[in-house]
Design an enzyme around this catalytic site. Structure first.
Site, short mmCIF file in Angstrom:
data_model
loop_
_atom_site.label_atom_id
_atom_site.label_comp_id
_atom_site.label_asym_id
_atom_site.label_seq_id
_atom_site.Cartn_x
_atom_site.Cartn_y
_atom_site.Cartn_z
CB CYS A 142 -0.93 -0.01 1.21
SG CYS A 142 -2.15 -1.34 1.18
CG ASP A 165 -7.93 1.18 6.55
OD1 ASP A 165 -8.72 2.06 6.97
OD2 ASP A 165 -7.85 0.05 7.07
#
Length: 260
Positions: A142, A165
Site C-alpha cells: 500500500c 485505509d
C-alpha cells in the site's frame, strides 16, 4: 494532527461510494497530501489511542528484511496475521523489497550510503513495488515508495500510498515513517525535517464511518516528542528500547474491524 482530522472530514463530506477488493465498500477520494514538521513533535494521532509498540516493532521488522509474522508475534504484534500463510509467511513484501530486491539489491543500505556521499541527489528512493513479485505477495504494498531530500541540514521524507485505509492503517503508516525519518537523519548526521504523505485512493471503509465521526468530536492533544536513546552502529541495529516517546496523551481507543 489537524491535517489528519481534516482528511477524515474531507472524505466524509466529498467521498464517492466505491466497491473494493474486500467487499466492504468505501467512501473514496483521490489524490491527497499532508505535511508534518517533525521539529514540532511526533505525528501520532491523539484523538484515539494508538498501540505504539506495534508501530515500532512493525518498522523494525520492515528494516530487518523479514517477511514472516512470527518475528512480530514474538513481540505480541498481530497486525499482519490475517494475511499470513500457515507458516507465517507473507511472500516478498516490504522487508524483502527494501533489503533484497530481486535477491540482489539492499535498497536501504544503498540509501544510507547515498545520503552520506551524495545528499543532493534526486535519486534517494526506495521502492516496494516490484511487478515481478506482486503475484507472490500476500498483499501488494500500500505504501509503495519513499524519497528523501536534504536541505539546510535537515532530512525530509515523502512516502507514497496507492491505497490508504484512513481510519485504521494510515495513522500507523504516518507514525512509522516519522520514526524512519528520525533514524535516517540520526545515521547520516542531519536533523529531522518534514514528513510528507501522498495518497492515491484515500478511503474510509463503510464500517468505519461512525468511528471517524466520533473521532471528529474529540479535541486533539499536543503532539508527543521522540527521543532516540542512543545512536546504533547502523540503521539495522536499532532496538525497541531505543525509541523513547514522551508526553503521548490520547483519547480512548476506538475499535474497528480490519477489512481483509
Amino acid at each position: 494532527m489537524r491535517p489528519y482530522l481534516d482528511l477524515l472530514r474531507d472524505i466524509l463530506d466529498h467521498g464517492c461510494p466505491k466497491g473494493d477488493r474486500t467487499g466492504t465498500g468505501t467512501l473514496s477520494v483521490f489524490g491527497r497530501m499532508m505535511r508534518f514538521d517533525l521539529s514540532r513533535g511526533l505525528p501520532l494521532v491523539t484523538t484515539k489511542k494508538l498501540h505504539l509498540p506495534s508501530i515500532i516493532h512493525e518498522l523494525l521488522w520492515f528494516v530487518s528484511g523479514s517477511t514472516n509474522v512470527r518475528d512480530l508475534q514474538r513481540h505480541g504484534v498481530t497486525i499482519w496475521d490475517e494475511w499470513a500463510d500457515d507458516n507465517g509467511e507473507l511472500g516478498p513484501v516490504y522487508g524483502r523489497q527494501w533489503r533484497n530486491w530481486n535477491g540482489a539489491i539492499d535498497q536501504l543500505a544503498g540509501l544510507v550510503e547515498q545520503l552520506r556521499r551524495n545528499p543532493g541527489s534526486r535519486r534517494l528512493l526506495v521502492s516496494a513495488w516490484n511487478p515481478s513479485d506482486l503475484d507472490a505477495m500476500a498483499l501488494p504494498p500500500c505504501h509503495y515508495a519513499f524519497q528523501c531530500h536534504v536541505a539546510d541540514g535537515r532530512l525530509s521524507l515523502m512516502f507514497q500510498m496507492r491505497s490508504a485505509d484512513v481510519f485504521l492503517g494510515l495513522p500507523f503508516n504516518i507514525a512509522g515513517y516519522a520514526l524512519l525519518t528520525h533514524m535516517l537523519a540520526q545515521q547520516t548526521g542531519y536533523e529531522p525535517g518534514e514528513l510528507i504523505w501522498c495518497g492515491g485512493d484515500v478511503h474510509l471503509y463503510l464500517n468505519h464511518l461512525e468511528q471517524a465521526r466520533l473521532q471528529l468530536t474529540r479535541e486533539p492533544y499536543p503532539p508527543p516528542t521522540l527521543k532516540l536513546a542512543r545512536k546504533p552502529g547502523s540503521l539495522f541495529d536499532y532496538r525497541y528500547e531505543d525509541f523513547v516517546v514522551e508526553d503521548y496523551q490520547a483519547h480512548p481507543h476506538i475499535k474497528a474491524a480490519v477489512a481483509v
